[in-house]
Scaffold this active site. Structure first.
Site: not given
Length: 226
Positions: A10, A112
């Site tokens: 992340c 992402e």
């Protein structure tokens, strides 16, 4: 310096919800500073976080360095931006912070990257109802006296599995107060009282590869479907 953002679990998110709204959500006083709308928040920068110093005090909205390195680790210690939910309570580097220094990192969405694409293809993930998210985090005082934090990650769930095998640990509304409670220190008690957001509430779409360059890509157009 932290590099290789696109390969991290992340490593980039957006925050543009006004601080007043975030403060009301967590019962914190409204800080004097105004949030600067950021559509490409990268590691190694100051980010907005929520913490609670005492059970007798309300939460506060603070600025923390996105990079966790406790004072005892000195300047040569690792500076991770993520901690895995599977080991954060037992890993020697994190377990003290997990027990006593937990925080929330608000975000409107995160990015992402699809694996094995050239150039790296980012996707933006957020709530379907566009409400802000609250990532579970831990923090510690750094060697210079400032606070540094890491975002806790878990195995990807729901549609997030289309993009990556990990995702930030997003807490549901009922868990926010428990996660911040400084008197709640037992691992199993925390586990029983804190729950992640329903994965069905999350959706995603491909966005511009400008996200790959945080210095150049910063505008609100970054979250628009590519």
């Amino acid at each position: 310096m932290i590099i290789g953002y696109a390969s991290l679990m992340c490593g980039r998110f957006a925050l543009f919800t006004p601080l007043e709204r975030l403060a009301r959500k967590v019962g914190a006083s409204v800080p004097e500073q105004k949030v600067v709308f950021r559509y490409n928040v990268a590691p190694g920068t100051w980010i907005t976080a929520v913490r609670q110093a005492s059970e007798n005090e309300p939460p506060v909205i603070d600025q923390m360095w996105w990079g966790y390195r406790p004072r005892w680790a000195k300047s040569t210690g690792n500076q991770p931006i993520n901690a895995r939910v599977e080991t954060v309570a037992t890993n020697a580097y994190f377990k003290s912070a997990f027990a006593r220094h937990r925080c929330l990192i608000p975000a409107d969405g995160w990015y992402e990257w699809i694996k094995d694409t050239k150039p790296k293809q980012p996707h933006y993930l957020c709530r379907k109802d566009r409400k802000p998210l609250f990532f579970a985090g831990i923090f510690a005082e750094r060697e210079d006296g400032s606070l540094g934090c890491a975002i806790i990650t878990e195995p990807a769930r729901g549609s997030a599995t289309d993009v990556h095998d990990r995702m930030p640990l997003i807490l549901d509304d009922a868990s926010l107060e428990h996660w911040l409670a400084p008197d709640l220190t037992d691992r199993e008690t925390i586990r029983s009282m804190v729950h992640h957001l329903d994965a069905d509430l999350i959706e995603h779409w491909p966005v511009s590869t400008l996200v790959n360059k945080p210095v150049e890509g910063q505008g609100e157009e970054l979250i628009n479907p590519a």
